[in-house]
Design a protein around this motif. Structure first.
Motif, short mmCIF file in Angstrom:
data_model
loop_
_atom_site.label_atom_id
_atom_site.label_comp_id
_atom_site.label_asym_id
_atom_site.label_seq_id
_atom_site.Cartn_x
_atom_site.Cartn_y
_atom_site.Cartn_z
N ASN B 42 25.37 27.62 76.47
CA ASN B 42 26.77 27.75 76.87
C ASN B 42 27.09 26.72 77.95
O ASN B 42 26.40 26.66 78.97
CB ASN B 42 27.03 29.17 77.39
CG ASN B 42 28.47 29.42 77.82
OD1 ASN B 42 28.73 30.22 78.71
ND2 ASN B 42 29.42 28.76 77.18
N GLU B 43 28.10 25.92 77.68
CA GLU B 43 28.54 24.95 78.68
C GLU B 43 30.04 25.10 78.85
O GLU B 43 30.78 25.17 77.87
CB GLU B 43 28.14 23.53 78.26
CG GLU B 43 26.61 23.40 78.18
CD GLU B 43 26.12 21.98 78.03
OE1 GLU B 43 26.55 21.12 78.80
OE2 GLU B 43 25.29 21.74 77.14
N VAL B 44 30.46 25.14 80.08
CA VAL B 44 31.85 25.48 80.36
C VAL B 44 32.80 24.32 80.08
O VAL B 44 33.98 24.52 79.82
CB VAL B 44 31.98 25.98 81.83
CG1 VAL B 44 31.77 24.84 82.81
CG2 VAL B 44 33.30 26.67 82.04
N GLY B 45 32.29 23.12 80.11
CA GLY B 45 33.13 21.96 79.86
C GLY B 45 33.32 21.70 78.39
O GLY B 45 32.86 22.45 77.53
N GLU B 46 34.03 20.62 78.10
CA GLU B 46 34.36 20.31 76.71
C GLU B 46 33.29 19.47 76.01
O GLU B 46 33.40 19.22 74.82
CB GLU B 46 35.71 19.58 76.65
CG GLU B 46 36.85 20.47 77.09
CD GLU B 46 38.20 19.84 76.82
OE1 GLU B 46 38.24 18.74 76.24
OE2 GLU B 46 39.20 20.46 77.20
N VAL B 47 32.34 19.01 76.76
CA VAL B 47 31.26 18.22 76.15
C VAL B 47 29.92 18.86 76.47
O VAL B 47 29.73 19.46 77.53
CB VAL B 47 31.27 16.75 76.64
CG1 VAL B 47 32.56 16.07 76.25
CG2 VAL B 47 31.05 16.68 78.13
N GLY B 48 29.00 18.75 75.53
CA GLY B 48 27.68 19.31 75.72
C GLY B 48 26.72 18.25 76.22
O GLY B 48 26.75 17.11 75.76
N ILE B 49 25.89 18.63 77.14
CA ILE B 49 24.87 17.71 77.65
C ILE B 49 23.49 18.31 77.36
O ILE B 49 22.64 17.69 76.73
CB ILE B 49 25.03 17.50 79.17
CG1 ILE B 49 26.43 16.95 79.51
CG2 ILE B 49 23.92 16.59 79.69
CD1 ILE B 49 26.64 15.51 79.20
N ASP B 50 23.29 19.53 77.83
CA ASP B 50 21.95 20.13 77.75
C ASP B 50 21.53 20.45 76.33
O ASP B 50 20.33 20.48 76.02
CB ASP B 50 21.90 21.39 78.61
CG ASP B 50 22.01 21.07 80.08
OD1 ASP B 50 21.65 19.94 80.47
OD2 ASP B 50 22.47 21.93 80.85
#
Lengths: 153, 203
Positions: B42-50
């Motif tokens: 789960n990532e709160v922003g609009e792009v995934g990093i992890d």
């Protein structure tokens, strides 16, 4: 500053962790440019989530990957220092860097030839979460950082 | 399907620890199921990093973007968990929260909506704990409340007195928490992952 506008704001959530039940948390959404995948296009948006400023950035460019990565590192360090200098708190600032190069192998007789694309296509995704600075400032810092990366490519 | 909710403040080392945890669970999984571990990121922003990083580690990763699974995308969290159980039925589902999420809320949501039990494991950043404790106290406390285990990470960056103080702070937030000290960049002891998974003897 950027073309920000307010989209949504919910009731205050505060420290009550049972937000799933109450549907709380505090959200505010700031939108920048439309999605852009083409080379050179930059997109940065900022959301407010409780006290957090959540910045998402995307940049696709063509250039020397090593130089771009070095500039990404420099810009991230600069962002963190600037946030701190503004009295803010860095939750995290992350950039993923996906590099695509194309190698083409071909043969007609016996000799296998290799052609390589002269430059890499580099897709950068930025995710920053910071506290205690204005959302517009957080967004602008990310925009400046990615712009500097684009300029170096 | 057993569920671990992996929480903790931004930069506490959740993703780094998750890779080791996932490897441990895969190595110690039973033979009955094809899918040992699935990660829900789960990532709160609009792009995934992890999620990209974790996929690079060879794991099956599903995403929840653009919102926090403890509130704005809580419904999607439940839907994702149900779908993963139905389609993949892994032995373990690890849910990595955003760094601003309240794991207890997610645990209650999963329990109340679909009856799924879960364990909460929270990473605490030893290096930044003192700096963050006052300005982020509500968030830090809210994340640790209800946790089954708290892993104090980056212990190599602070001294023993600081670690003892952090442990006292954590126990004030959650008196029942099992606290372990780790440095997630180095191999973590098996007994720590046993505490996380709720298996073996908890010391």
């Amino acid at each position: 500053m950027s073309d920000l506008h307010h989209v949504k704001r919910d009731d205050d959530h505060g420290e009550n962790y049972t937000c799933g039940a109450c549907g709380g948390h505090d959200h505010e959404h700031h939108h920048g440019q439309p999605a852009a995948d083409e080379i050179g296009a930059l997109r940065v948006v900022c959301h407010v989530h409780d006290d957090a400023r959540v910045v998402s950035g995307q940049l696709t460019l063509r250039g020397d990957a090593a130089r771009v990565k070095a500039e990404v590192q420099a810009q991230l360090g600069g962002m963190a220092r600037t946030v701190a200098a503004m009295g803010g708190i860095v939750g995290h600032i992350k950039v993923s860097c996906e590099t695509t190069t194309v190698d083409v192998y071909s043969v007609t007789d016996a000799q296998v030839d290799l052609r390589q694309s002269p430059e890499a296509v580099i897709k950068l995704n930025l995710a920053a979460i910071v506290f205690a600075i204005e959302p517009e400032d957080a967004e602008e810092l990310a925009r400046q950082a990615l712009s500097a990366v684009a300029a170096c490519a | 399907m057993k569920i671990i909710i992996l929480g903790g403040f931004l930069g506490s080392g959740k993703t780094t620890a998750l890779l080791q945890l996932a490897r441990y669970l895969v190595e110690h999984a039973g033979p009955a199921r094809d899918n040992k571990v699935v990660i829900l990121e789960n990532e709160v922003g609009e792009v995934g990093i992890d999620d990209k990083y974790l996929r690079g580690g060879g794991f099956r990763v599903d995403n929840l973007f653009s919102g926090c699974a403890c509130c704005t995308v809580s419904g999607e969290l439940v839907s994702a968990a149900v779908r993963i159980k139905k389609e993949l039925d892994p032995e373990w589902l690890i849910i990595e929260t955003t760094g601003i999420a309240y794991p207890k809320s997610m645990q209650e949501n999963l329990k109340n909506a679909v009856g799924y039990d879960s364990r909460i494991v929270v990473l605490a950043d030893a290096a930044r704990w003192r700096r963050l404790l006052i300005p982020m106290s509500n968030l830090l406390r809210g994340q640790i409340i209800g946790s089954d285990a708290v892993l104090i990470n980056k212990t190599d960056l602070v001294d023993e007195d600081a670690l003892n103080k952090i442990e006292r702070d954590i126990l004030l937030f959650e008196p029942k928490a099992v606290i372990k000290r780790i440095s997630a960049l180095s191999p973590v002891a098996t007994e720590v992952w046993q505490a996380v998974a709720g298996t073996g003897e908890i010391k």
